[in-house]
Each structure stands twice: as C-alpha cells, then as structure tokens.
Write a protein that holds these residues in place. Structure first.
Motif, mmCIF file in Angstrom:
data_model
loop_
_atom_site.group_PDB
_atom_site.id
_atom_site.type_symbol
_atom_site.label_atom_id
_atom_site.label_comp_id
_atom_site.label_asym_id
_atom_site.label_seq_id
_atom_site.Cartn_x
_atom_site.Cartn_y
_atom_site.Cartn_z
ATOM 1 N N ILE A 85 0.989 5.409 -8.310
ATOM 2 C CA ILE A 85 2.118 5.995 -7.592
ATOM 3 C C ILE A 85 2.484 5.118 -6.403
ATOM 4 N N LEU A 86 3.730 4.630 -6.382
ATOM 5 C CA LEU A 86 4.229 3.800 -5.297
ATOM 6 C C LEU A 86 5.093 4.598 -4.328
ATOM 7 N N TYR A 87 5.711 5.653 -4.845
ATOM 8 C CA TYR A 87 6.552 6.500 -4.010
ATOM 9 C C TYR A 87 6.708 7.860 -4.691
ATOM 10 N N CYS A 88 6.810 8.910 -3.884
ATOM 11 C CA CYS A 88 7.152 10.245 -4.418
ATOM 12 C C CYS A 88 7.866 11.017 -3.331
ATOM 13 N N ASN A 89 8.686 11.954 -3.721
ATOM 14 C CA ASN A 89 9.403 12.754 -2.731
ATOM 15 C C ASN A 89 8.596 13.990 -2.345
ATOM 16 N N ARG A 90 9.130 14.729 -1.391
ATOM 17 C CA ARG A 90 8.397 15.886 -0.868
ATOM 18 C C ARG A 90 8.272 16.998 -1.905
ATOM 19 N N ARG A 91 9.268 17.112 -2.813
ATOM 20 C CA ARG A 91 9.198 18.175 -3.829
ATOM 21 C C ARG A 91 7.999 17.959 -4.742
ATOM 22 N N PHE A 92 7.730 16.692 -5.113
ATOM 23 C CA PHE A 92 6.557 16.420 -5.946
ATOM 24 C C PHE A 92 5.278 16.737 -5.175
ATOM 25 N N SER A 93 5.302 16.449 -3.885
ATOM 26 C CA SER A 93 4.149 16.781 -3.047
ATOM 27 C C SER A 93 3.888 18.281 -3.053
ATOM 28 N N GLU A 94 4.957 19.089 -3.032
ATOM 29 C CA GLU A 94 4.810 20.551 -3.065
ATOM 30 C C GLU A 94 4.275 21.013 -4.422
ATOM 31 N N ILE A 95 4.739 20.363 -5.508
ATOM 32 C CA ILE A 95 4.306 20.780 -6.850
ATOM 33 C C ILE A 95 2.801 20.628 -7.021
ATOM 34 N N VAL A 96 2.244 19.489 -6.546
ATOM 35 C CA VAL A 96 0.805 19.247 -6.720
ATOM 36 C C VAL A 96 -0.012 19.727 -5.533
ATOM 37 N N GLY A 97 0.656 20.173 -4.452
ATOM 38 C CA GLY A 97 -0.060 20.730 -3.319
ATOM 39 C C GLY A 97 -0.852 19.719 -2.514
ATOM 40 N N LEU A 98 -0.385 18.479 -2.463
ATOM 41 C CA LEU A 98 -1.067 17.427 -1.709
ATOM 42 C C LEU A 98 -0.069 16.743 -0.797
ATOM 43 N N PRO A 99 -0.522 16.272 0.399
ATOM 44 C CA PRO A 99 0.392 15.574 1.304
ATOM 45 C C PRO A 99 0.792 14.222 0.742
ATOM 46 N N LEU A 100 1.936 13.737 1.198
ATOM 47 C CA LEU A 100 2.469 12.472 0.682
ATOM 48 C C LEU A 100 1.499 11.316 0.886
ATOM 49 N N GLU A 101 0.840 11.274 2.048
ATOM 50 C CA GLU A 101 -0.042 10.150 2.332
ATOM 51 C C GLU A 101 -1.245 10.101 1.402
ATOM 52 N N CYS A 102 -1.600 11.249 0.820
ATOM 53 C CA CYS A 102 -2.726 11.273 -0.124
ATOM 54 C C CYS A 102 -2.310 10.848 -1.532
ATOM 55 N N LEU A 103 -1.004 10.850 -1.785
ATOM 56 C CA LEU A 103 -0.531 10.548 -3.137
ATOM 57 C C LEU A 103 -0.234 9.069 -3.334
ATOM 58 N N MET A 104 0.215 8.392 -2.273
ATOM 59 C CA MET A 104 0.561 6.988 -2.414
ATOM 60 C C MET A 104 -0.674 6.172 -2.799
ATOM 61 N N GLY A 105 -0.532 5.377 -3.856
ATOM 62 C CA GLY A 105 -1.621 4.521 -4.299
ATOM 63 C C GLY A 105 -2.565 5.155 -5.293
ATOM 64 N N THR A 106 -2.457 6.464 -5.495
ATOM 65 C CA THR A 106 -3.294 7.122 -6.502
ATOM 66 C C THR A 106 -2.669 6.943 -7.879
ATOM 67 N N TYR A 107 -3.428 7.271 -8.902
ATOM 68 C CA TYR A 107 -2.927 7.160 -10.271
ATOM 69 C C TYR A 107 -2.493 8.540 -10.775
ATOM 70 N N PHE A 108 -1.317 8.539 -11.395
ATOM 71 C CA PHE A 108 -0.746 9.802 -11.849
ATOM 72 C C PHE A 108 -1.665 10.521 -12.833
ATOM 73 N N VAL A 109 -2.397 9.769 -13.644
ATOM 74 C CA VAL A 109 -3.260 10.373 -14.650
ATOM 75 C C VAL A 109 -4.318 11.268 -14.012
ATOM 76 N N ASP A 110 -4.712 10.935 -12.736
ATOM 77 C CA ASP A 110 -5.732 11.734 -12.052
ATOM 78 C C ASP A 110 -5.193 13.089 -11.603
ATOM 79 N N LEU A 111 -3.874 13.260 -11.626
ATOM 80 C CA LEU A 111 -3.264 14.522 -11.193
ATOM 81 C C LEU A 111 -3.052 15.491 -12.359
#
Length: 420
Positions: A85-111
């Motif tokens: 994940i290189l970028y995501c908007n706030r709505r995606f952050s709400e869907i997975v219940g994680l802050p944006l800073e925790c999502l950048m650089g992670t792999y989508f498969v882990d979600l």
C-alpha cells in the motif's frame, strides 16, 4: 532623404519592451502546456480568447483530484504490483479500522481473511482490471465484506489502483432474504403437507359418506315398495323427501370432492382439442340429466393449451348449469364457441335459459351462494365455483353476463396454442 528616424524615442522603446515581455510570457505558457500535455503529468485547458485560442496549464490539477478521492464514499488504495500500500484515503482507513499511518507500507493481503482471493485479484490485475468480493479484517469485528475493483495504472508512481466498497448492508440484506426464503420454504412445505392431509381427509369423508347415503336412498325405496299400502300419504311424502335430501347430499359430496381436486392436483398442460373434449362432456351431461332435452352446438376447431381434465370439469359444470336453469318444459339450447375481444381469444358457453339479474352477478362464483331456492331449481351451489377454480388454475379469467328470461353467457380465457 530617408524618413526613418535615426533614434528611437523613449516611449516607443518602452512599448516594445512591454510587448516583448508579454510575448515571452505567452511563449513560456505555451511551452509549459505542451510539455505537460506530452508527458501526461499535468492537465491543460484550451479556451477561446478574443484574438486566438489560449492554452492554460493547470499546475494545481492534482489538488482537486486528491480532494475528490479523500471525500469518496468508497475506499481508495494505490499499491505496487506486489500489493504494498502506497496510499489510501480516509474512507479505507475507516473500513479496516486502522489509522492511515499504520496502513502505508503494509501489504494489502495482510488485511484480508482470505489471502488466496487477494492473490488472484492481484494476478488478474497484471493484465488489466479485476474485481471480486473479499472479507477484510477489522479490530473488534469478525470481518468486513467488501467489493474490490483493481485497475492497473500507466506512468510513474503506483502500479495498481483499487476502489473498495463496503458490503455490510448488502450482505445483511442477503442474509435477511435467505432467512425469509427459508421461512417461505418451510411454510410452503407445511402448507403442502396440510393440503395433502386435507385432500386425504376429503377423499375419506366422501367415501365414507357415500355408503350411508346410498343406504338411505335404497332403504327409502324399499320401504315404499314393500310397505306402500301400509304407509300414509304423509309417510310416503316424508320418505320421498328423505330420499331427495340424501341424493342432494351425495351430489354435494361429489362437488366438494371435485372442488378439492381442482385445488390440489398438479396441472398437465398440453395442446387440447376443445371441440372434441366438449362433445364428450356434453354426452356425459345428457346421461346425467335424462329429463333434460339438450340441444348443444359446438364450434369446430376450438383448441387451447390446458389440462383437459380440469377444463372438462369446468365446461361440464357450465353445461350442467344450462340444464338446471332451462326454461320449464323447453329444450336446453347451448352454444359453445369463441370470439376475439381486445386481441384475445375468448371462449363462451351461451344458453337460452331463465337467465339472471346482473345485480347478483358477483354471487355466481361464490361456493354455496345460490340465486334460487331448492324448491325452484335443484343445485348445490358449488358447480360454478368449481368452473372458476379450474379456469383460474390456468391463469385464465371467467365472467358472466345474463338477463332475466333471456339466458346467460359465461365467457373465459385460456392460453392459445403457439403457431409453428
């Protein structure tokens, strides 16, 4: 001598410098616009000007697009081909219940709860667009159902763009529909069982009632024959009344049994020659009413796609009706044919009997509703209800028209054979 001035005055020089500056600015704008358009990195607008078309570069074009993505009702994710994940908007952050800073650089498969499903989406996205349903992890929730749509990008930057739509409400609706369908199936099965039970009871009752009714009628005749001289006129009258009542009861049992069959039996739909079927039914009616002189006219070539048993019962009841309600002492004239109304084939059974008052037409097809007393015309009040049930089981319609002293006309619709 030449008229060219040997020296440019100061005003003219300043004007030339100003014009030159404007031309340089226009040239710079044009070069920047062309470079942006060629690279595809920046948008441009071409507007009609007073002198000529002008190209305006939109140096801030990325700003409104980013604002749009941030305010989307769906989640937006850009990632590498490997799913980082290189970028995501706030709505995606709400869907997975994680802050944006925790999502950048992670792999989508882990979600996701199913890594194979994510891998399949990523692989298919290598050749274009791919889409499918996934379940994403969310703290405190067993899983969030989503619909993911991936598209491979061109140019520098992220390789994949994903739009994520939450399906929680849709899945809940599916579960509700499934539960309702399950309830309907259960109640349908229960209703079928009850109908079968009722049908069995109807057969049993009709069979068990026929025997004592026949005994009543036969014993009444035996008493009159054997003990006739010893029976008073009133006694003979009562025995005749008893025999008549028993025979009426037997007819009623037969009509009720027919009513039950019409509601519970499965239809066998096939092309049927109605002209031949009606001729056979008319012969049976003539045997059942020996006191009725029946003159019946059946149009040739009548045909329909129907269950011959059920339509035979319906027509039989309509001809029975013509025999019962004929004018006293006269022949029962019955005409059966077809006509076209509003582009639809309508079959009819018309008689020249006593007719009826149209203000009572709504009562004709209701079970046990009769327009005449038993002392006037014998009947059970079930025949026309049976005819209506047989027609409506086919998806058809039946209606009646009549006039007192002029006869009745019963019309009904049925599916017509398809032409080759």
């Amino acid at each position: 001598m030449s008229n060219i001035p040997s020296k440019i005055d100061s005003d003219t020089k300043e004007q030339l410098l100003a014009d030159n500056a404007i031309l340089r600015m226009r040239l710079e704008d044009t070069e920047q616009a062309l470079k942006a358009i060629r690279s595809g990195a920046v948008d441009a607008l071409v507007l009609d000007g007073p002198d000529s078309d002008r190209v305006y570069t939109l140096k801030g074009a990325e700003t409104p697009y980013r604002s749009f993505v941030e305010h989307m009702q769906e989640g937006a994710v850009s990632m590498s081909l490997e799913g980082a994940i290189l970028y995501c908007n706030r709505r995606f952050s709400e869907i997975v219940g994680l802050p944006l800073e925790c999502l950048m650089g992670t792999y989508f498969v882990d979600l996701a709860t199913n890594s194979d499903a994510v891998t399949n989406l990523l692989v298919r996205a290598q050749w274009g667009a791919s889409r499918g349903e996934l379940t994403l992890r969310k703290p405190g929730v067993c899983g969030v159902p989503v619909f993911a749509s991936l598209q491979r990008l061109t140019g520098d930057g992220a390789d994949l763009c994903m739009v994520v739509t939450e399906l929680t409400d849709i899945v809940a609706a599916r579960l509700l529909v499934g539960e309702l369908e399950s309830r309907v199936d259960e109640r349908t099965a229960a209703l079928v069982a009850k109908n079968l039970e009722l049908q069995g009871l109807t057969y049993a009752v009709s069979h068990d009632m026929r025997t004592p009714l026949r005994a009543i009628v036969s014993n009444a005749h035996i008493v009159v024959e054997d003990e006739g001289p010893n029976i008073s006129p009133n006694g003979k009258k009562y025995l005749a009344s008893l025999s008549t009542a028993a025979m009426k009861m037997a007819r009623l049992v037969d009509d009720l049994l027919q009513f039950a069959r019409l509601g519970g039996s499965a239809l066998v739909i096939e092309p049927t020659n109605l002209s031949e079927l009606i001729a056979t039914v008319a012969s049976d009616v003539a045997i059942s009413y020996p006191e009725c002189e029946l003159d019946i006219s059946v149009a040739p070539g009548l045909a329909a796609v129907c269950d011959a048993r059920f339509i035979g019962m319906a027509v039989q009841n309509l001809i029975d009706n013509a025999c019962k309600y004929r004018k006293p002492g006269l022949t029962a004239h019955v005409e059966i044919g077809k006509e076209e109304q509003f582009g639809e084939i309508v079959f009819f059974v018309r008689d020249k009997g006593i007719g009826f008052d149209m203000k009572y037409v709504h009562k004709l097809f209701i079970p046990f509703e009769r327009l005449h007393l038993d002392s006037e015309y014998v009947g059970t009040g079930i025949g026309l209800a049976n005819a209506k049930r047989a027609i409506e089981r086919h998806g058809g319609t039946i209606w009646a028209n009549g006039e007192l002293g002029a006869g009745s006309k019963f019309s009904f619709t049925l599916p017509t054979p398809k032409k080759d």
